[in-house]
Design a protein around this motif. Structure first.
Motif, mmCIF file in Angstrom:
data_model
loop_
_atom_site.group_PDB
_atom_site.id
_atom_site.type_symbol
_atom_site.label_atom_id
_atom_site.label_comp_id
_atom_site.label_asym_id
_atom_site.label_seq_id
_atom_site.Cartn_x
_atom_site.Cartn_y
_atom_site.Cartn_z
ATOM 1 N N ARG A 138 0.825 -1.207 0.000
ATOM 2 C CA ARG A 138 0.000 0.000 0.000
ATOM 3 C C ARG A 138 0.858 1.255 0.000
ATOM 4 N NH1 ARG A 138 -5.058 -1.352 3.998
ATOM 5 N NH2 ARG A 138 -6.034 -2.833 2.582
ATOM 6 N N ASP A 139 1.933 1.239 0.787
ATOM 7 C CA ASP A 139 2.832 2.393 0.809
ATOM 8 C C ASP A 139 3.455 2.630 -0.561
ATOM 9 O OD1 ASP A 139 2.282 2.894 3.449
ATOM 10 O OD2 ASP A 139 4.094 1.905 4.207
ATOM 11 N N SER A 140 3.825 1.562 -1.233
ATOM 12 C CA SER A 140 4.424 1.730 -2.557
ATOM 13 C C SER A 140 3.385 2.240 -3.564
ATOM 14 C CB SER A 140 5.057 0.422 -3.036
ATOM 15 O OG SER A 140 4.081 -0.572 -3.207
ATOM 16 N N LEU A 141 2.121 1.841 -3.409
ATOM 17 C CA LEU A 141 1.081 2.376 -4.288
ATOM 18 C C LEU A 141 0.862 3.864 -4.047
ATOM 19 C CD1 LEU A 141 -1.651 -0.406 -4.419
ATOM 20 C CD2 LEU A 141 -0.308 0.486 -6.312
ATOM 21 N N TRP A 142 0.872 4.283 -2.782
ATOM 22 C CA TRP A 142 0.739 5.709 -2.477
ATOM 23 C C TRP A 142 1.899 6.508 -3.054
ATOM 24 C CZ3 TRP A 142 -3.424 8.195 -0.938
ATOM 25 C CH2 TRP A 142 -4.430 7.493 -0.304
ATOM 26 N N LYS A 143 3.113 5.963 -2.948
ATOM 27 C CA LYS A 143 4.291 6.647 -3.493
ATOM 28 C C LYS A 143 4.192 6.743 -5.016
ATOM 29 C CE LYS A 143 9.310 6.447 -3.586
ATOM 30 N NZ LYS A 143 9.504 6.413 -5.014
ATOM 31 N N ASP A 175 3.969 10.083 -7.568
ATOM 32 C CA ASP A 175 4.797 10.271 -8.761
ATOM 33 C C ASP A 175 3.944 10.551 -9.998
ATOM 34 O OD1 ASP A 175 7.000 9.816 -7.185
ATOM 35 O OD2 ASP A 175 7.243 7.721 -7.808
ATOM 36 N N PHE A 176 2.743 9.999 -10.057
ATOM 37 C CA PHE A 176 1.867 10.171 -11.212
ATOM 38 C C PHE A 176 1.012 11.442 -11.145
ATOM 39 C CE2 PHE A 176 2.760 5.835 -12.472
ATOM 40 C CZ PHE A 176 2.583 5.867 -13.833
ATOM 41 N N ASP A 177 1.060 12.155 -10.030
ATOM 42 C CA ASP A 177 0.220 13.351 -9.884
ATOM 43 C C ASP A 177 0.417 14.350 -11.010
ATOM 44 O OD1 ASP A 177 -1.536 13.057 -7.805
ATOM 45 O OD2 ASP A 177 -0.085 13.653 -6.281
ATOM 46 N N THR A 178 1.648 14.598 -11.411
ATOM 47 C CA THR A 178 1.895 15.600 -12.450
ATOM 48 C C THR A 178 1.678 15.041 -13.844
ATOM 49 O OG1 THR A 178 4.234 15.054 -12.417
ATOM 50 C CG2 THR A 178 3.522 16.882 -11.030
ATOM 51 N N LEU A 179 1.985 13.764 -14.049
ATOM 52 C CA LEU A 179 1.865 13.176 -15.386
ATOM 53 C C LEU A 179 0.427 12.835 -15.751
ATOM 54 C CD1 LEU A 179 4.906 10.733 -15.241
ATOM 55 C CD2 LEU A 179 4.771 12.917 -16.434
ATOM 56 N N SER A 180 -0.255 12.153 -14.838
ATOM 57 C CA SER A 180 -1.607 11.684 -15.121
ATOM 58 C C SER A 180 -2.418 11.673 -13.825
ATOM 59 C CB SER A 180 -1.543 10.279 -15.722
ATOM 60 O OG SER A 180 -2.823 9.769 -15.911
ATOM 61 N N PRO A 181 -3.142 12.759 -13.549
ATOM 62 C CA PRO A 181 -3.907 12.822 -12.300
ATOM 63 C C PRO A 181 -4.970 11.729 -12.172
ATOM 64 C CG PRO A 181 -3.744 14.984 -13.309
ATOM 65 C CD PRO A 181 -3.199 14.005 -14.287
ATOM 66 N N SER A 182 -5.574 11.345 -13.280
ATOM 67 C CA SER A 182 -6.592 10.284 -13.198
ATOM 68 C C SER A 182 -5.957 8.941 -12.829
ATOM 69 C CB SER A 182 -7.357 10.175 -14.510
ATOM 70 O OG SER A 182 -6.485 9.839 -15.564
ATOM 71 N N GLN A 183 -4.769 8.683 -13.360
ATOM 72 C CA GLN A 183 -4.060 7.450 -12.995
ATOM 73 C C GLN A 183 -3.672 7.474 -11.523
ATOM 74 O OE1 GLN A 183 -3.512 4.872 -15.129
ATOM 75 N NE2 GLN A 183 -2.612 3.670 -13.506
ATOM 76 N N ALA A 184 -3.241 8.644 -11.036
ATOM 77 C CA ALA A 184 -2.887 8.775 -9.621
ATOM 78 C C ALA A 184 -4.108 8.535 -8.739
ATOM 79 C CB ALA A 184 -2.298 10.153 -9.365
ATOM 80 N N ALA A 185 -5.257 9.055 -9.156
ATOM 81 C CA ALA A 185 -6.482 8.834 -8.387
ATOM 82 C C ALA A 185 -6.860 7.358 -8.367
ATOM 83 C CB ALA A 185 -7.622 9.661 -8.969
ATOM 84 N N GLU A 186 -6.660 6.674 -9.471
ATOM 85 C CA GLU A 186 -6.956 5.238 -9.518
ATOM 86 C C GLU A 186 -6.021 4.455 -8.621
ATOM 87 O OE1 GLU A 186 -9.148 2.005 -10.486
ATOM 88 O OE2 GLU A 186 -9.580 4.045 -11.100
ATOM 89 N N ARG A 223 -4.578 5.579 -5.903
ATOM 90 C CA ARG A 223 -5.013 5.845 -4.523
ATOM 91 C C ARG A 223 -6.256 5.040 -4.179
ATOM 92 N NH1 ARG A 223 -3.990 11.100 -6.200
ATOM 93 N NH2 ARG A 223 -1.981 11.832 -5.469
ATOM 94 N N ASN A 224 -7.151 4.886 -5.138
ATOM 95 C CA ASN A 224 -8.344 4.081 -4.938
ATOM 96 C C ASN A 224 -7.974 2.621 -4.659
ATOM 97 O OD1 ASN A 224 -10.941 3.115 -4.865
ATOM 98 N ND2 ASN A 224 -11.283 3.270 -7.059
ATOM 99 N N ILE A 225 -7.043 2.099 -5.429
ATOM 100 C CA ILE A 225 -6.599 0.708 -5.229
ATOM 101 C C ILE A 225 -5.915 0.557 -3.881
ATOM 102 C CG2 ILE A 225 -4.994 -1.067 -6.070
ATOM 103 C CD1 ILE A 225 -5.580 0.002 -8.916
ATOM 104 N N ALA A 226 -5.085 1.544 -3.500
ATOM 105 C CA ALA A 226 -4.385 1.474 -2.218
ATOM 106 C C ALA A 226 -5.342 1.564 -1.047
ATOM 107 C CB ALA A 226 -3.343 2.576 -2.142
ATOM 108 N N GLY A 227 -6.480 2.231 -1.229
ATOM 109 C CA GLY A 227 -7.436 2.395 -0.151
ATOM 110 C C GLY A 227 -8.359 1.211 0.059
ATOM 111 N N ARG A 228 -8.342 0.257 -0.838
ATOM 112 C CA ARG A 228 -9.201 -0.920 -0.700
ATOM 113 C C ARG A 228 -8.725 -1.809 0.428
ATOM 114 N NH1 ARG A 228 -9.502 -2.813 -6.971
ATOM 115 N NH2 ARG A 228 -10.404 -0.900 -7.777
ATOM 116 N N ASP A 229 -9.647 -2.565 0.994
ATOM 117 C CA ASP A 229 -9.283 -3.527 2.057
ATOM 118 C C ASP A 229 -8.916 -4.846 1.492
ATOM 119 O OD1 ASP A 229 -9.645 -1.751 4.069
ATOM 120 O OD2 ASP A 229 -11.732 -2.276 4.385
#
Length: 81
Positions: free
Chosen positions: A53-58, A62-73, A75-81
């Motif tokens: 999960r930590d590596s997904l958040w990191k 990294d993707f925030d500037t390149l592709s915000p939608s990919q970064a949001a996805e 974060r969504n995956i990292a937030g799952r149980d």
């Protein structure tokens, strides 16, 4: 009609064949699970989940500037149980 042949014989001596047979016999006798399967239960798996999960958040940072939608996805995956 199909015929399957397995040519996995390698040049081994008597002691090599005996050791392989003894190892196979002992694994079957004690029904030993592979090391990775026995480690996958308990605290080790919890640590690996947190690390993943930590590596997904990191990666999402990294993707925030390149592709915000990919970064949001991510974060969504990292937030799952």
């Amino acid at each position: 009609m199909t015929t399957a042949t397995l040519n996995s014989y390698t040049e081994r001596g008597y002691l090599g064949n005996l050791a392989k047979a003894a190892g196979t016999f002992l694994r079957a006798l004690f029904a030993m699970a592979p090391v990775t399967a026995s480690v996958s239960h308990g605290m080790a798996s919890q640590r690996s989940i947190v690390r993943d999960r930590d590596s997904l958040w990191k990666l999402a940072r990294d993707f925030d500037t390149l592709s915000p939608s990919q970064a949001a996805e991510l974060r969504n995956i990292a937030g799952r149980d």
